[in-house]
Design a protein around this motif. Structure first.
Motif, PDB file in Angstrom:
ATOM      1  N   UNK A 108     -49.870  12.841  19.320  1.00 30.67           N
ATOM      2  CA  UNK A 108     -50.059  12.016  19.328  1.00 30.67           C
ATOM      3  C   UNK A 108     -49.203  11.246  20.378  1.00 30.67           C
ATOM      4  N   UNK A 109     -49.388  10.613  21.455  1.00 29.95           N
ATOM      5  CA  UNK A 109     -48.199  10.056  22.097  1.00 29.95           C
ATOM      6  C   UNK A 109     -48.674   8.454  22.300  1.00 29.95           C
ATOM      7  N   UNK A 110     -47.339   7.987  21.873  1.00 26.23           N
ATOM      8  CA  UNK A 110     -46.544   6.454  22.700  1.00 26.23           C
ATOM      9  C   UNK A 110     -46.226   6.372  22.931  1.00 26.23           C
ATOM     10  N   UNK A 111     -47.005   5.624  24.570  1.00 24.46           N
ATOM     11  CA  UNK A 111     -46.206   5.088  25.345  1.00 24.46           C
ATOM     12  C   UNK A 111     -45.391   4.517  25.567  1.00 24.46           C
ATOM     13  N   UNK A 112     -44.656   4.799  26.770  1.00 30.46           N
ATOM     14  CA  UNK A 112     -43.499   2.450  27.215  1.00 30.46           C
ATOM     15  C   UNK A 112     -43.904   2.015  26.303  1.00 30.46           C
ATOM     16  N   UNK A 113     -43.420   0.602  25.707  1.00 30.08           N
ATOM     17  CA  UNK A 113     -44.036  -0.435  25.288  1.00 30.08           C
ATOM     18  C   UNK A 113     -43.862  -0.403  23.444  1.00 30.08           C
ATOM     19  N   UNK A 114     -44.131  -1.707  23.226  1.00 31.11           N
ATOM     20  CA  UNK A 114     -43.675  -2.527  21.508  1.00 31.11           C
ATOM     21  C   UNK A 114     -45.541  -2.424  20.715  1.00 31.11           C
ATOM     22  N   UNK A 115     -45.652  -1.518  20.078  1.00 30.43           N
ATOM     23  CA  UNK A 115     -46.860  -0.988  19.406  1.00 30.43           C
ATOM     24  C   UNK A 115     -47.239  -1.615  18.214  1.00 30.43           C
ATOM     25  N   UNK A 116     -47.442  -3.028  18.085  1.00 31.93           N
ATOM     26  CA  UNK A 116     -47.817  -3.427  16.278  1.00 31.93           C
ATOM     27  C   UNK A 116     -48.883  -2.132  15.285  1.00 31.93           C
ATOM     28  N   UNK A 117     -47.999  -1.508  14.241  1.00 31.37           N
ATOM     29  CA  UNK A 117     -49.188  -1.194  13.511  1.00 31.37           C
ATOM     30  C   UNK A 117     -48.910  -1.377  11.829  1.00 31.37           C
ATOM     31  N   UNK A 118     -49.962  -0.816  10.941  1.00 34.43           N
ATOM     32  CA  UNK A 118     -50.188  -1.059   9.634  1.00 34.43           C
ATOM     33  C   UNK A 118     -49.805   0.166   9.156  1.00 34.43           C
ATOM     34  N   UNK A 119     -50.183   0.422   8.036  1.00 35.05           N
ATOM     35  CA  UNK A 119     -49.308   1.988   7.536  1.00 35.05           C
ATOM     36  C   UNK A 119     -50.301   3.411   7.841  1.00 35.05           C
ATOM     37  N   UNK A 120     -49.473   3.972   8.408  1.00 36.35           N
ATOM     38  CA  UNK A 120     -49.859   5.052   9.216  1.00 36.35           C
ATOM     39  C   UNK A 120     -49.889   6.494   7.823  1.00 36.35           C
ATOM     40  N   UNK A 121     -51.666   7.150   8.103  1.00 35.29           N
ATOM     41  CA  UNK A 121     -51.160   8.052   6.996  1.00 35.29           C
ATOM     42  C   UNK A 121     -51.787   9.518   8.435  1.00 35.29           C
ATOM     43  N   UNK A 122     -50.690  10.223   8.266  1.00 38.16           N
ATOM     44  CA  UNK A 122     -50.544  11.753   8.767  1.00 38.16           C
ATOM     45  C   UNK A 122     -51.977  12.435   8.101  1.00 38.16           C
ATOM     46  N   UNK A 123     -51.879  13.369   9.049  1.00 40.60           N
ATOM     47  CA  UNK A 123     -53.075  14.336   8.409  1.00 40.60           C
ATOM     48  C   UNK A 123     -52.165  15.915   9.019  1.00 40.60           C
ATOM     49  N   UNK A 124     -52.894  17.124   8.561  1.00 41.80           N
ATOM     50  CA  UNK A 124     -51.760  17.947   9.172  1.00 41.80           C
ATOM     51  C   UNK A 124     -52.245  19.065  10.647  1.00 41.80           C
ATOM     52  N   UNK A 125     -51.438  19.048  11.010  1.00 36.19           N
ATOM     53  CA  UNK A 125     -51.164  19.566  12.207  1.00 36.19           C
ATOM     54  C   UNK A 125     -51.238  18.653  13.459  1.00 36.19           C
ATOM     55  N   UNK A 126     -50.296  17.497  12.932  1.00 37.60           N
ATOM     56  CA  UNK A 126     -50.212  16.528  14.222  1.00 37.60           C
ATOM     57  C   UNK A 126     -48.954  16.061  14.825  1.00 37.60           C
ATOM     58  N   UNK A 127     -48.714  15.661  15.506  1.00 37.19           N
ATOM     59  CA  UNK A 127     -47.110  15.257  16.434  1.00 37.19           C
ATOM     60  C   UNK A 127     -47.360  14.100  16.876  1.00 37.19           C
ATOM     61  N   UNK A 128     -46.734  13.122  16.230  1.00 34.02           N
ATOM     62  CA  UNK A 128     -45.774  12.010  16.877  1.00 34.02           C
ATOM     63  C   UNK A 128     -45.911  11.500  17.515  1.00 34.02           C
ATOM     64  N   UNK A 129     -45.471  11.582  18.570  1.00 30.48           N
ATOM     65  CA  UNK A 129     -44.374  12.135  19.819  1.00 30.48           C
ATOM     66  C   UNK A 129     -44.640  10.676  20.336  1.00 30.48           C
ATOM     67  N   UNK A 130     -42.718   9.945  20.508  1.00 32.44           N
ATOM     68  CA  UNK A 130     -42.978   8.380  21.243  1.00 32.44           C
ATOM     69  C   UNK A 130     -41.523   8.598  21.980  1.00 32.44           C
ATOM     70  N   UNK A 131     -42.635   8.464  23.392  1.00 31.39           N
ATOM     71  CA  UNK A 131     -42.228   8.730  24.772  1.00 31.39           C
ATOM     72  C   UNK A 131     -40.646   7.029  24.587  1.00 31.39           C
ATOM     73  N   UNK A 132     -39.303   7.716  25.652  1.00 31.71           N
ATOM     74  CA  UNK A 132     -38.264   6.897  25.424  1.00 31.71           C
ATOM     75  C   UNK A 132     -39.085   5.192  26.031  1.00 31.71           C
TER      76      UNK A 132
END
Length: 457
Positions: A89-113
Protein backbone atom coordinates in the motif's frame (compact mmCIF):
# COMPACT_ATOMS: atom_id res chain seq x y z
CA UNK A 1 -15.97 -9.29 -39.89
CA UNK A 2 -12.30 -9.57 -40.67
CA UNK A 3 -10.31 -12.36 -39.11
CA UNK A 4 -6.60 -12.33 -38.47
CA UNK A 5 -4.51 -15.48 -38.43
CA UNK A 6 -1.08 -15.46 -36.83
CA UNK A 7 1.54 -18.19 -36.83
CA UNK A 8 1.82 -20.03 -33.50
CA UNK A 9 5.35 -18.70 -33.04
CA UNK A 10 4.09 -15.11 -33.38
CA UNK A 11 1.33 -15.68 -30.81
CA UNK A 12 3.89 -17.09 -28.40
CA UNK A 13 6.15 -14.08 -28.90
CA UNK A 14 3.21 -11.70 -28.31
CA UNK A 15 2.22 -13.54 -25.11
CA UNK A 16 5.75 -13.36 -23.78
CA UNK A 17 5.94 -9.65 -24.60
CA UNK A 18 2.67 -8.91 -22.80
CA UNK A 19 3.77 -10.96 -19.78
CA UNK A 20 7.07 -9.10 -19.57
CA UNK A 21 5.25 -5.74 -19.56
CA UNK A 22 2.82 -6.68 -16.81
CA UNK A 23 3.86 -5.70 -13.24
CA UNK A 24 4.80 -8.71 -11.14
CA UNK A 25 2.04 -9.77 -8.78
CA UNK A 26 1.99 -12.69 -6.41
CA UNK A 27 1.78 -13.80 -2.80
CA UNK A 28 4.17 -12.70 -0.09
CA UNK A 29 7.54 -14.41 -0.16
CA UNK A 30 9.93 -14.64 2.81
CA UNK A 31 13.51 -13.80 3.67
CA UNK A 32 15.53 -15.60 6.30
CA UNK A 33 17.97 -13.46 8.29
CA UNK A 34 20.86 -15.14 10.10
CA UNK A 35 22.05 -13.25 13.19
CA UNK A 36 25.24 -14.01 15.10
CA UNK A 37 24.88 -14.02 18.88
CA UNK A 38 26.54 -15.63 21.94
CA UNK A 39 23.45 -17.78 22.34
CA UNK A 40 21.44 -20.06 20.05
CA UNK A 41 19.73 -17.46 17.86
CA UNK A 42 17.28 -18.87 15.30
CA UNK A 43 17.12 -17.35 11.84
CA UNK A 44 14.46 -14.62 11.65
CA UNK A 45 11.80 -14.85 8.95
CA UNK A 46 10.45 -11.58 7.52
CA UNK A 47 8.09 -10.91 4.61
CA UNK A 48 9.28 -10.06 1.10
CA UNK A 49 6.75 -8.05 -0.93
CA UNK A 50 8.87 -7.55 -4.05
CA UNK A 51 6.51 -9.62 -6.23
CA UNK A 52 3.27 -8.31 -4.78
CA UNK A 53 0.69 -5.94 -6.23
CA UNK A 54 1.26 -2.23 -5.49
CA UNK A 55 -1.74 -0.11 -4.58
CA UNK A 56 -1.57 3.70 -4.41
CA UNK A 57 -3.92 5.16 -1.82
CA UNK A 58 -4.80 8.00 -4.25
CA UNK A 59 -6.48 5.41 -6.47
CA UNK A 60 -8.72 4.55 -3.50
CA UNK A 61 -9.79 8.15 -2.93
CA UNK A 62 -7.17 9.46 -0.51
CA UNK A 63 -7.21 13.26 -0.23
CA UNK A 64 -4.56 15.24 1.71
CA UNK A 65 -7.31 17.67 2.81
CA UNK A 66 -9.83 15.02 3.87
CA UNK A 67 -9.29 12.89 6.98
CA UNK A 68 -12.35 10.71 6.32
CA UNK A 69 -11.48 10.03 2.70
CA UNK A 70 -7.85 9.19 3.41
CA UNK A 71 -8.70 6.90 6.33
CA UNK A 72 -11.25 5.08 4.18
CA UNK A 73 -8.76 4.81 1.31
CA UNK A 74 -6.12 3.27 3.56
CA UNK A 75 -8.61 0.72 4.92
CA UNK A 76 -9.79 -0.21 1.42
CA UNK A 77 -6.26 -0.57 0.09
CA UNK A 78 -5.31 -2.76 3.06
CA UNK A 79 -8.37 -4.93 2.42
CA UNK A 80 -7.52 -5.42 -1.25
CA UNK A 81 -3.82 -6.06 -0.59
CA UNK A 82 -4.61 -8.69 2.01
CA UNK A 83 -7.24 -10.35 -0.18
CA UNK A 84 -4.66 -10.62 -2.98
CA UNK A 85 -2.43 -12.68 -0.70
CA UNK A 86 0.09 -9.87 -0.46
CA UNK A 87 0.27 -6.22 -1.43
CA UNK A 88 2.16 -2.97 -1.00
CA UNK A 89 0.00 0.00 0.00
CA UNK A 90 1.79 3.10 -1.31
CA UNK A 91 1.60 6.48 0.40
CA UNK A 92 2.92 9.07 -2.11
CA UNK A 93 4.65 12.36 -1.24
CA UNK A 94 2.53 14.81 0.70
CA UNK A 95 0.92 15.00 4.13
CA UNK A 96 -1.96 12.56 4.56
CA UNK A 97 -4.27 12.68 7.60
CA UNK A 98 -5.38 9.42 9.21
CA UNK A 99 -7.43 7.94 12.01
CA UNK A 100 -6.41 4.64 13.62
CA UNK A 101 -4.86 2.37 11.02
CA UNK A 102 -5.56 -1.35 11.46
CA UNK A 103 -3.35 -3.83 9.63
CA UNK A 104 -4.42 -7.01 7.94
CA UNK A 105 -2.14 -9.94 7.17
CA UNK A 106 0.12 -9.84 4.09
CA UNK A 107 0.25 -6.03 3.82
CA UNK A 108 3.24 -3.69 3.47
CA UNK A 109 2.55 -0.03 4.26
CA UNK A 110 5.16 1.80 2.17
CA UNK A 111 5.75 5.53 2.61
CA UNK A 112 7.59 7.08 -0.30
CA UNK A 113 10.18 9.78 0.30
CA UNK A 114 8.38 13.00 1.15
CA UNK A 115 5.28 11.19 2.40
CA UNK A 116 3.95 12.00 5.88
CA UNK A 117 1.15 9.95 7.40
CA UNK A 118 -0.16 12.23 10.14
CA UNK A 119 -2.36 10.70 12.83
CA UNK A 120 -5.24 12.61 14.37
CA UNK A 121 -5.02 13.83 17.95
CA UNK A 122 -8.74 13.21 18.54
CA UNK A 123 -9.22 10.22 20.89
CA UNK A 124 -12.60 9.47 19.27
CA UNK A 125 -10.70 8.45 16.14
CA UNK A 126 -9.17 5.51 18.06
CA UNK A 127 -12.46 3.88 19.02
CA UNK A 128 -13.92 1.33 19.36
CA UNK A 129 -11.57 0.04 22.04
CA UNK A 130 -9.34 -2.87 21.08
CA UNK A 131 -7.55 -5.61 23.03
CA UNK A 132 -4.19 -4.13 23.96
CA UNK A 133 -2.14 -3.58 27.12
CA UNK A 134 -1.01 -0.88 29.52
CA UNK A 135 2.39 -1.28 31.14
CA UNK A 136 2.19 -5.06 31.13
CA UNK A 137 -1.51 -5.49 31.96
CA UNK A 138 -3.99 -6.56 29.28
CA UNK A 139 -7.15 -4.52 28.73
CA UNK A 140 -9.41 -2.88 26.16
CA UNK A 141 -8.22 0.64 25.47
CA UNK A 142 -7.97 3.20 22.69
CA UNK A 143 -6.54 1.63 19.57
CA UNK A 144 -2.84 2.22 18.95
CA UNK A 145 -2.39 4.68 16.12
CA UNK A 146 -1.09 1.80 14.00
CA UNK A 147 -2.41 -1.56 15.18
CA UNK A 148 -1.93 -5.13 13.99
CA UNK A 149 -3.71 -7.92 15.86
CA UNK A 150 -3.05 -11.59 15.14
CA UNK A 151 -1.51 -10.77 11.76
CA UNK A 152 1.28 -12.41 9.80
CA UNK A 153 3.55 -10.99 7.13
CA UNK A 154 3.19 -7.28 7.87
CA UNK A 155 5.61 -4.46 7.14
CA UNK A 156 6.05 -0.71 7.39
CA UNK A 157 8.76 0.51 5.00
CA UNK A 158 10.00 3.45 2.99
CA UNK A 159 11.73 6.80 3.43
CA UNK A 160 8.62 8.66 4.60
CA UNK A 161 7.43 9.71 8.04
CA UNK A 162 4.81 8.68 10.58
CA UNK A 163 3.74 11.61 12.76
CA UNK A 164 1.35 11.94 15.68
CA UNK A 165 -0.56 15.14 16.35
CA UNK A 166 -0.15 15.76 20.07
CA UNK A 167 -2.67 18.41 21.12
CA UNK A 168 -4.74 15.98 23.23
CA UNK A 169 -2.14 13.40 24.21
CA UNK A 170 0.09 16.12 25.61
CA UNK A 171 -2.70 17.16 27.98
CA UNK A 172 -2.96 13.53 29.09
CA UNK A 173 0.70 13.28 30.15
CA UNK A 174 -0.01 14.16 33.82
CA UNK A 175 -1.55 11.46 36.00
CA UNK A 176 -4.52 13.08 37.79
CA UNK A 177 -6.77 11.28 40.26
CA UNK A 178 -9.16 9.77 37.67
CA UNK A 179 -6.25 8.30 35.73
CA UNK A 180 -4.63 6.80 38.82
CA UNK A 181 -7.97 5.38 39.95
CA UNK A 182 -8.31 3.66 36.60
CA UNK A 183 -4.81 2.21 36.86
CA UNK A 184 -5.61 0.85 40.31
CA UNK A 185 -8.80 -0.76 39.00
CA UNK A 186 -6.89 -2.40 36.16
CA UNK A 187 -4.22 -3.65 38.56
CA UNK A 188 -6.85 -5.31 40.76
CA UNK A 189 -8.69 -6.81 37.78
CA UNK A 190 -5.47 -8.31 36.40
CA UNK A 191 -4.45 -9.68 39.80
CA UNK A 192 -7.89 -11.22 40.34
CA UNK A 193 -8.10 -12.83 36.91
CA UNK A 194 -10.98 -10.76 35.57
CA UNK A 195 -11.43 -11.68 31.86
CA UNK A 196 -9.65 -9.22 29.59
CA UNK A 197 -12.84 -8.32 27.68
CA UNK A 198 -14.29 -7.03 30.95
CA UNK A 199 -11.35 -4.68 31.55
CA UNK A 200 -12.81 -1.73 29.65
CA UNK A 201 -10.58 1.28 30.24
CA UNK A 202 -12.13 3.89 27.92
CA UNK A 203 -14.32 5.52 30.56
CA UNK A 204 -14.38 7.90 33.53
CA UNK A 205 -11.61 10.20 32.22
CA UNK A 206 -9.05 7.45 32.81
CA UNK A 207 -7.24 8.77 29.71
CA UNK A 208 -4.82 5.90 29.12
CA UNK A 209 -2.75 7.01 26.14
CA UNK A 210 -2.42 4.59 23.20
CA UNK A 211 0.83 3.23 21.79
CA UNK A 212 1.93 4.64 18.46
CA UNK A 213 2.66 1.27 16.82
CA UNK A 214 1.64 -2.03 18.36
CA UNK A 215 2.09 -5.40 16.68
CA UNK A 216 -0.05 -7.58 18.95
CA UNK A 217 0.32 -11.37 18.61
CA UNK A 218 1.87 -11.06 15.15
CA UNK A 219 4.38 -13.12 13.21
CA UNK A 220 6.90 -12.13 10.52
CA UNK A 221 7.07 -8.37 11.08
CA UNK A 222 9.33 -5.86 9.30
CA UNK A 223 9.87 -2.14 9.92
CA UNK A 224 12.47 -0.54 7.71
CA UNK A 225 13.55 2.96 6.78
CA UNK A 226 10.71 5.07 8.13
CA UNK A 227 11.01 7.89 10.63
CA UNK A 228 8.61 8.44 13.52
CA UNK A 229 7.84 11.83 15.06
CA UNK A 230 5.98 12.26 18.37
CA UNK A 231 4.06 9.58 20.21
CA UNK A 232 1.29 9.45 22.83
CA UNK A 233 2.99 6.56 24.69
CA UNK A 234 5.46 3.79 23.80
CA UNK A 235 6.59 4.21 20.20
CA UNK A 236 7.16 0.70 18.76
CA UNK A 237 5.63 -2.14 20.78
CA UNK A 238 5.90 -5.72 19.52
CA UNK A 239 3.69 -7.64 21.97
CA UNK A 240 3.57 -11.45 21.99
CA UNK A 241 5.20 -11.50 18.55
CA UNK A 242 7.75 -13.72 16.84
CA UNK A 243 10.22 -13.00 14.04
CA UNK A 244 10.49 -9.21 14.09
CA UNK A 245 13.03 -6.92 12.38
CA UNK A 246 13.25 -3.15 12.99
CA UNK A 247 15.92 -1.75 10.68
CA UNK A 248 17.02 1.74 9.73
CA UNK A 249 14.20 3.43 11.67
CA UNK A 250 14.54 6.90 13.20
CA UNK A 251 12.57 7.81 16.33
CA UNK A 252 12.14 11.42 17.46
CA UNK A 253 9.63 11.51 20.31
CA UNK A 254 10.13 13.47 23.53
CA UNK A 255 6.82 12.99 25.29
CA UNK A 256 6.04 11.12 28.51
CA UNK A 257 6.85 7.35 28.40
CA UNK A 258 8.25 7.67 24.87
CA UNK A 259 10.45 4.57 24.86
CA UNK A 260 11.87 3.85 21.41
CA UNK A 261 11.25 0.11 21.11
CA UNK A 262 9.49 -2.04 23.75
CA UNK A 263 9.76 -5.74 22.88
CA UNK A 264 7.33 -7.51 25.23
CA UNK A 265 6.92 -11.28 25.41
CA UNK A 266 8.43 -11.28 21.92
CA UNK A 267 10.90 -13.80 20.54
CA UNK A 268 13.47 -13.81 17.73
CA UNK A 269 13.89 -10.09 17.09
CA UNK A 270 16.55 -7.89 15.49
CA UNK A 271 16.89 -4.10 15.89
CA UNK A 272 19.67 -2.62 13.79
CA UNK A 273 20.93 0.61 12.23
CA UNK A 274 18.37 2.76 14.03
CA UNK A 275 18.60 6.26 15.51
CA UNK A 276 16.79 6.95 18.80
CA UNK A 277 16.04 10.43 20.08
CA UNK A 278 13.29 10.08 22.67
CA UNK A 279 12.08 11.09 26.10
CA UNK A 280 12.54 7.73 27.83
CA UNK A 281 14.53 4.52 27.28
CA UNK A 282 15.88 3.70 23.82
CA UNK A 283 15.36 -0.08 24.12
CA UNK A 284 13.00 -1.10 26.93
CA UNK A 285 12.66 -4.87 27.20
CA UNK A 286 9.45 -6.07 28.85
CA UNK A 287 7.62 -9.36 29.47
CA UNK A 288 4.37 -8.47 31.17
CA UNK A 289 3.35 -7.64 34.70
CA UNK A 290 2.57 -10.00 37.59
CA UNK A 291 -0.42 -12.35 37.23
CA UNK A 292 -1.12 -11.46 33.59
CA UNK A 293 2.40 -12.43 32.56
CA UNK A 294 2.36 -15.60 34.65
CA UNK A 295 -0.86 -16.54 32.85
CA UNK A 296 0.59 -15.86 29.40
CA UNK A 297 3.90 -17.53 30.33
CA UNK A 298 5.89 -16.19 27.37
CA UNK A 299 9.41 -14.83 27.96
CA UNK A 300 11.09 -12.25 25.80
CA UNK A 301 13.86 -14.32 24.24
CA UNK A 302 16.49 -13.99 21.52
CA UNK A 303 16.76 -10.22 21.00
CA UNK A 304 19.70 -8.63 19.17
CA UNK A 305 20.20 -4.86 19.02
CA UNK A 306 23.19 -3.67 16.98
CA UNK A 307 24.67 -0.70 15.16
CA UNK A 308 22.31 1.87 16.68
CA UNK A 309 22.84 5.48 17.72
CA UNK A 310 21.12 7.20 20.65
CA UNK A 311 20.80 11.00 20.75
CA UNK A 312 18.74 11.14 23.93
CA UNK A 313 17.17 8.70 26.36
CA UNK A 314 17.12 7.59 29.98
CA UNK A 315 18.77 4.21 29.32
CA UNK A 316 20.38 2.65 26.30
CA UNK A 317 19.04 -0.74 27.43
CA UNK A 318 16.39 -1.07 30.13
CA UNK A 319 14.96 -4.39 31.26
CA UNK A 320 11.77 -4.26 33.33
CA UNK A 321 10.18 -3.47 35.49
CA UNK A 322 7.44 -5.41 33.69
CA UNK A 323 9.45 -8.64 33.33
CA UNK A 324 7.25 -11.24 34.99
CA UNK A 325 7.33 -13.54 31.96
CA UNK A 326 11.12 -13.60 31.97
CA UNK A 327 13.85 -12.12 29.75
CA UNK A 328 16.73 -14.15 28.36
CA UNK A 329 19.25 -14.10 25.54
CA UNK A 330 19.72 -10.41 24.78
CA UNK A 331 22.70 -9.00 22.85
CA UNK A 332 23.40 -5.27 22.56
CA UNK A 333 26.33 -4.71 20.21
CA UNK A 334 28.20 -1.84 18.56
CA UNK A 335 26.03 1.08 19.65
CA UNK A 336 26.88 4.74 20.26
CA UNK A 337 25.34 7.14 22.77
CA UNK A 338 26.03 10.72 21.76
CA UNK A 339 27.53 13.24 24.16
CA UNK A 340 24.81 15.24 25.88
CA UNK A 341 22.23 12.44 25.70
CA UNK A 342 21.12 13.01 29.35
CA UNK A 343 21.32 9.29 30.00
CA UNK A 344 20.89 7.78 33.48
CA UNK A 345 22.44 4.33 32.95
CA UNK A 346 23.87 2.50 30.01
CA UNK A 347 22.12 -0.69 31.19
CA UNK A 348 19.42 -0.71 33.88
CA UNK A 349 17.60 -3.82 35.13
CA UNK A 350 14.69 -3.10 37.48
CA UNK A 351 12.16 -5.29 39.24
CA UNK A 352 10.36 -5.72 42.58
CA UNK A 353 8.85 -8.33 44.87
CA UNK A 354 5.64 -8.56 42.84
CA UNK A 355 7.18 -9.41 39.51
CA UNK A 356 8.70 -12.89 39.66
CA UNK A 357 10.16 -13.86 36.31
CA UNK A 358 13.87 -13.98 35.52
CA UNK A 359 16.65 -12.13 33.70
CA UNK A 360 19.59 -14.09 32.32
CA UNK A 361 22.12 -14.19 29.52
CA UNK A 362 22.42 -10.46 28.86
CA UNK A 363 25.42 -9.41 26.73
CA UNK A 364 26.43 -5.79 26.10
CA UNK A 365 29.55 -5.17 24.03
CA UNK A 366 31.39 -2.61 21.90
CA UNK A 367 29.60 0.45 23.26
CA UNK A 368 30.73 4.09 23.22
CA UNK A 369 29.02 6.82 25.24
CA UNK A 370 29.59 10.28 26.65
CA UNK A 371 28.97 11.26 30.27
CA UNK A 372 26.28 9.29 32.11
CA UNK A 373 24.32 10.72 35.03
CA UNK A 374 24.54 7.56 37.17
CA UNK A 375 26.55 4.60 35.93
CA UNK A 376 27.34 1.92 33.39
CA UNK A 377 25.29 -0.88 34.99
CA UNK A 378 22.42 -0.53 37.43
CA UNK A 379 20.38 -3.38 38.90
CA UNK A 380 17.67 -2.69 41.47
CA UNK A 381 15.13 -5.18 42.83
CA UNK A 382 12.88 -2.84 44.83
CA UNK A 383 11.63 -0.44 42.15
CA UNK A 384 7.92 0.24 42.70
CA UNK A 385 7.55 3.94 41.89
CA UNK A 386 4.02 5.19 42.66
CA UNK A 387 2.70 1.63 42.97
CA UNK A 388 4.35 1.04 46.35
CA UNK A 389 1.50 2.59 48.32
CA UNK A 390 -1.24 2.66 45.69
CA UNK A 391 -1.97 -1.08 45.56
CA UNK A 392 -1.13 -4.15 47.65
CA UNK A 393 1.11 -7.08 46.88
CA UNK A 394 -1.18 -9.97 45.96
CA UNK A 395 1.60 -12.52 45.70
CA UNK A 396 5.28 -12.10 46.50
CA UNK A 397 7.59 -13.53 43.84
CA UNK A 398 11.22 -12.48 43.56
CA UNK A 399 13.11 -12.20 40.29
CA UNK A 400 16.20 -14.29 39.61
CA UNK A 401 18.91 -12.27 37.81
CA UNK A 402 22.11 -13.86 36.53
CA UNK A 403 24.77 -13.93 33.85
CA UNK A 404 25.21 -10.29 32.86
CA UNK A 405 28.29 -9.49 30.75
CA UNK A 406 29.53 -6.07 29.63
CA UNK A 407 32.59 -6.06 27.37
CA UNK A 408 34.57 -3.34 25.61
CA UNK A 409 32.63 -0.34 26.88
CA UNK A 410 34.09 3.17 26.60
CA UNK A 411 32.20 5.83 28.50
CA UNK A 412 32.63 9.36 29.87
CA UNK A 413 32.22 10.55 33.47
CA UNK A 414 30.03 8.50 35.82
CA UNK A 415 29.04 8.35 39.49
CA UNK A 416 29.76 4.62 39.63
CA UNK A 417 30.59 1.77 37.29
CA UNK A 418 28.09 -0.71 38.70
CA UNK A 419 25.41 -0.48 41.35
CA UNK A 420 23.62 -3.72 42.21
CA UNK A 421 21.01 -3.56 44.97
CA UNK A 422 19.53 -7.05 45.26
CA UNK A 423 17.27 -8.83 47.72
CA UNK A 424 19.13 -11.05 50.22
CA UNK A 425 16.73 -13.89 49.35
CA UNK A 426 17.61 -13.68 45.65
CA UNK A 427 21.19 -12.47 45.12
CA UNK A 428 22.22 -11.36 41.64
CA UNK A 429 24.67 -13.90 40.24
CA UNK A 430 27.54 -13.86 37.77
CA UNK A 431 28.34 -10.34 36.59
CA UNK A 432 31.36 -9.83 34.33
CA UNK A 433 32.74 -6.39 33.43
CA UNK A 434 35.46 -6.85 30.79
CA UNK A 435 37.41 -3.83 29.52
CA UNK A 436 34.97 -1.23 30.82
CA UNK A 437 36.74 2.13 30.55
CA UNK A 438 35.40 5.38 32.00
CA UNK A 439 36.36 8.99 32.72
CA UNK A 440 35.98 10.76 36.05
CA UNK A 441 34.42 8.68 38.84
CA UNK A 442 32.58 10.62 41.56
CA UNK A 443 31.65 7.71 43.87
CA UNK A 444 32.85 4.20 44.60
CA UNK A 445 33.27 2.20 41.40
CA UNK A 446 31.12 -0.72 42.57
CA UNK A 447 28.20 -0.43 45.00
CA UNK A 448 26.92 -3.94 45.62
CA UNK A 449 24.42 -5.54 47.95
CA UNK A 450 23.84 -9.30 47.71
CA UNK A 451 25.89 -10.20 44.66
CA UNK A 452 27.38 -13.65 44.08
CA UNK A 453 30.07 -13.95 41.46
CA UNK A 454 31.40 -10.57 40.32
CA UNK A 455 34.41 -10.38 38.01
CA UNK A 456 36.18 -7.31 36.64
CA UNK A 457 38.79 -7.76 33.92
Amino acid sequence: MRSFLYPVSSLLTLALLLWSCTPASGPVAHQSIEVEAPFDMPAITVPDFSNCVRLNIVDFGADPDDLEATSAALAAAFEEASAAGGGVVLVPPGTWPSKALHFKSHVNLHLEEGAVLEFSGNPEHYLPAVPTSWEGMECYNYSPLIYAYECENVAITGAGKLRAKMETWRRWFPRPEAHMEGLKQLYHMAAQGVPVEERQMVRDDINMRPHFIQFNRCQNVLMEGVSIENSPFWVIHPYLCSDVVVRGVQVNAHGHNNDGVDPEMTQNMLVEDCVFDQGDDAIAVKSGRNQDAWRLNTPTRNLVVRNCRVKNGHQLLAIGSELSGGVENVLLDNCVVEEGAKMFHLVFIKTNERRGGFVRNIYVQNIKAGNIRDGVLGIETDVLYQWRNLVPTYERRLTSISDITLKNVEIGDVKFVSQVLADPEAPVKNIVLDQVRYGVLSQEPHIHEHVEGFEER
